[in-house]
Enzyme design. Sequence first.
Site: not given
Ligand code: C5P
Length: 414
Positions: A216, A285, A295, A345, A349
Amino acid sequence: MSIATHLLVGKKILLGISGGIAAYKCAELTRRLKDQGADVRVVMTKSAQEFITPLTMQAVSGHMVATSLLDPQAQAGMGHIELSKWADMILLAPATANLIARLHSGFADELLTTLCLASTAPIVIAPAMNMNMYLAAATQYNLEILEKRHFLIWGPGEGIQACGDIGPGRMLDTDDLVQRVVAFFTPQESTLQGINITITAGPTQEALDPVRYISNHSSGKMGFALASVAAQWGANVTLISGPTPLPTPPKVRREKIISAQQMLTASLNTLGPCDIFIGCAAVADYRAKDICQQKIKKTSQDEELTLCLVKNPDIIASVAKHENRPYCVGFAAETQSLEQYAKAKLKSKNLDLIAANDVAKEGQGFNSDQNALTVFSSRQKFDIKLADKQEVARQLLNIIAEQYKKTLTREQKK
Ligand code: C5P
């Protein structure tokens, strides 16, 4: 109206004035810094004296104004090296395009740039110039390099300029500058001194085959700014960063990783002594279920390619699940319903704080040099206005330090 609250008592500020129309604001700026208890000494370039007289600045600062490198009388008082050692901060306001270019090149042929070169104090640049001069590639390049050298760039503001143009280039208002100086000298340094902080930053790259990956646009700038400020305030900082060309900030231990799984392992490895964990990384993600060893070849028959992706681990959620978890701060980049999504979130989390930014707004967030945040705890909300990422980092760390302190027992606070 200026209110004397003495938040800068004992602070020595060297105000460096260069030749821009905003120089006329320096008398008020000096008075306002002095109202806060600061000791202000003034250095003026030759062209600054065309806009405001040394006599005015002498009257408001209460000190002789230094204007020349080779003035025997001035050197007999406080010489240029002593003056550079004296300062707790050098505030260059207004900083013209010319001064910025000269700082970038390390000139030492007149007093102000010589002082900057000789000083180890933090140097603030408050740019002020015509918008086209500010936006010119040379000025942008010079500022970028100076920022990498840890100069602080405050502003410029936007609006109507003295020449009638409308755009970026105005020196920040006196109020704003004074507030930033005060904030700079009142960080929660003592709370972060010796504290172990892990920060994730930048993107992750998820390989598809030996030459391709999913990633990204994250630049890592916000996480690096947090690491830089936290280290300046005495924290032991581990920065776990995905691929980014940014240089490692001074006094920061950096671990370079590529993928989300590597970031997870590196993060969990810091957990024993970690007090505060800040998840600033834009973690991909999904990753490829299987990474092709060779390749992936395109074939003449297939118009489509199907990739099988699997979900990556949620790093910050894994950290927050741990027994003896550190204080956990996450980020949420949203394009709509900021508060609702950020709070969801925070809860799902199991975080202590979440810093949300609206990435749909131009000029903030991903890959930008500026950011604005709304920070939520389960009960409180804090706003951090649009500013450069170093300044946002300072304000966010102040909030984190304050909130973290509340979670400590009285014994731990000692
Ligand atoms: O779920 P989302 O990506 O929006 O969440 C953002 C937060 O979660 C950020 O703090 C990011 O660093 C953390 N994150 C993570 N591991 C992932 C996805 C997001 O630590 N796989």
